[in-house]
Scaffold this motif. Sequence first.
Motif, PDB file in Angstrom:
ATOM      1  N   GLN A  84      -3.731   8.760   5.458  1.00 40.01           N
ATOM      2  CA  GLN A  84      -4.525   8.251   4.341  1.00 40.01           C
ATOM      3  C   GLN A  84      -3.809   7.049   3.735  1.00 40.01           C
ATOM      4  N   VAL A  85      -4.452   5.890   3.767  1.00 40.08           N
ATOM      5  CA  VAL A  85      -3.894   4.672   3.188  1.00 40.08           C
ATOM      6  C   VAL A  85      -4.517   4.457   1.812  1.00 40.08           C
ATOM      7  N   VAL A  86      -3.675   4.207   0.822  1.00 41.51           N
ATOM      8  CA  VAL A  86      -4.116   4.070  -0.566  1.00 41.51           C
ATOM      9  C   VAL A  86      -3.595   2.744  -1.115  1.00 41.51           C
ATOM     10  N   GLU A  87      -4.442   2.012  -1.825  1.00 40.57           N
ATOM     11  CA  GLU A  87      -4.009   0.755  -2.431  1.00 40.57           C
ATOM     12  C   GLU A  87      -3.121   1.030  -3.647  1.00 40.57           C
TER      13      GLU A  87
ATOM     14  N   SER B 243      -1.717   7.336  -8.945  1.00 43.18           N
ATOM     15  CA  SER B 243      -1.631   8.780  -9.132  1.00 43.18           C
ATOM     16  C   SER B 243      -0.588   9.370  -8.184  1.00 43.18           C
ATOM     17  N   VAL B 244      -0.041  10.511  -8.567  1.00 42.24           N
ATOM     18  CA  VAL B 244       0.957  11.189  -7.742  1.00 42.24           C
ATOM     19  C   VAL B 244       0.233  12.106  -6.761  1.00 42.24           C
ATOM     20  N   HIS B 245       0.483  11.904  -5.468  1.00 43.29           N
ATOM     21  CA  HIS B 245      -0.140  12.712  -4.420  1.00 43.29           C
ATOM     22  C   HIS B 245       0.829  13.790  -3.954  1.00 43.29           C
ATOM     23  N   GLU B 246       0.277  14.950  -3.630  1.00 44.82           N
ATOM     24  CA  GLU B 246       1.100  16.052  -3.130  1.00 44.82           C
ATOM     25  C   GLU B 246       1.536  15.809  -1.692  1.00 44.82           C
ATOM     26  N   GLU B 247       0.710  15.087  -0.934  1.00 45.96           N
ATOM     27  CA  GLU B 247       1.026  14.856   0.470  1.00 45.96           C
ATOM     28  C   GLU B 247       2.262  13.969   0.616  1.00 45.96           C
ATOM     29  N   GLU B 248       2.968  14.137   1.723  1.00 43.28           N
ATOM     30  CA  GLU B 248       4.165  13.345   1.958  1.00 43.28           C
ATOM     31  C   GLU B 248       3.822  12.004   2.583  1.00 43.28           C
ATOM     32  N   THR B 249       4.685  11.040   2.350  1.00 43.25           N
ATOM     33  CA  THR B 249       4.551   9.729   2.964  1.00 43.25           C
ATOM     34  C   THR B 249       5.418   9.702   4.225  1.00 43.25           C
ATOM     35  N   PHE B 250       5.758   8.504   4.737  1.00 45.77           N
ATOM     36  CA  PHE B 250       6.624   8.400   5.904  1.00 45.77           C
ATOM     37  C   PHE B 250       7.912   9.192   5.679  1.00 45.77           C
ATOM     38  N   GLY B 251       8.368   9.883   6.730  1.00 42.00           N
ATOM     39  CA  GLY B 251       9.550  10.722   6.605  1.00 42.00           C
ATOM     40  C   GLY B 251      10.783   9.977   6.139  1.00 42.00           C
ATOM     41  N   LEU B 252      10.987   8.758   6.644  1.00 41.16           N
ATOM     42  CA  LEU B 252      12.165   7.988   6.251  1.00 41.16           C
ATOM     43  C   LEU B 252      12.134   7.651   4.769  1.00 41.16           C
ATOM     44  N   LEU B 253      10.957   7.347   4.237  1.00 43.01           N
ATOM     45  CA  LEU B 253      10.847   7.038   2.813  1.00 43.01           C
ATOM     46  C   LEU B 253      11.123   8.272   1.964  1.00 43.01           C
ATOM     47  N   GLU B 254      10.680   9.423   2.437  1.00 40.64           N
ATOM     48  CA  GLU B 254      10.914  10.664   1.693  1.00 40.64           C
ATOM     49  C   GLU B 254      12.402  11.022   1.677  1.00 40.64           C
ATOM     50  N   LYS B 255      13.099  10.733   2.761  1.00 40.82           N
ATOM     51  CA  LYS B 255      14.489  11.161   2.888  1.00 40.82           C
ATOM     52  C   LYS B 255      15.492  10.132   2.390  1.00 40.82           C
TER      53      LYS B 255
ATOM     54  N   ARG C 132       0.840  -1.196   0.000  1.00 42.00           N
ATOM     55  CA  ARG C 132       0.000   0.000   0.000  1.00 42.00           C
ATOM     56  C   ARG C 132       0.877   1.249   0.000  1.00 42.00           C
ATOM     57  N   TYR C 133       0.246   2.394  -0.251  1.00 44.57           N
ATOM     58  CA  TYR C 133       0.905   3.686  -0.088  1.00 44.57           C
ATOM     59  C   TYR C 133       0.246   4.401   1.087  1.00 44.57           C
TER      60      TYR C 133
END
Length: 239
Positions: free
Chosen positions: A170-173, A178-190, A155-156
């Motif tokens: 927000q959990v997304v299958e 689609s590309v979301h503007e919101e950030e995911t987990f901080g570790l994944l972003e960094k 999931r995302y």
Amino acid sequence: MIYGEAQDSDGHTQPVASYEFQTSPPYVVALDAGHGGSDVGAEGVIQEVELTERTVDDLFALLEQDPNYTPVRCRENGENATSGERALKAAEAKASLLLSIHGNSDPYSEDSYGFECYPQPPGRVHHESALSFAQAIASQFGEAGQRLRGENGVRYIYYQGSEETGYEKQVVEISDDSVHEEETFGLLEKASCPAVLAEQCFVTSPSDVSAWGSEAGCQAAAECYYRAICAFFGTTPIV
């Protein structure tokens, strides 16, 4: 090329470089035991940090025995670290892959159970590779008999809101590409390489903990992660 930034323990901003993956072994794999120190994570039948450190220890040992891999820890047992510090530790080791292990929880029911994991979502530099690794992990857990939550265990996750208003998850299958503007987990972003955060089991479920959070359960989970890492890099498991 600079991909992002992370803060060290002194609060200084450090660059996190993006680089080409190694094309031959030994591949550096960064292992992150979620939470740590005074942050024990979710509490249930066991504390989440017990599961994360035990599983990382077991997985580290498996990778250490395989000449195709060099495992590194994003933090030492008993210590805590920010997501930036963890990402920086992996980047400094020139990790080609990062796995962050966590445990799930449901404070309202002991009946919630199963596995799910979260790769870097669409729009991120390493999305496709992270998705491939996540699917390999979910496949291994499914074959081992663990329930896969959602469509197939992958999931995302995104966080909406701000520090002032609070964040809503927000959990997304993965069928939503689609590309979301919101950030995911901080570790994944960094992270400067493909990265996946895994929710191994529910620490609030006695049956889930027995199967996947006990000493034997964490060893079984470590073997699933190890085989998924081998599948991702195309090496033959030694166990």
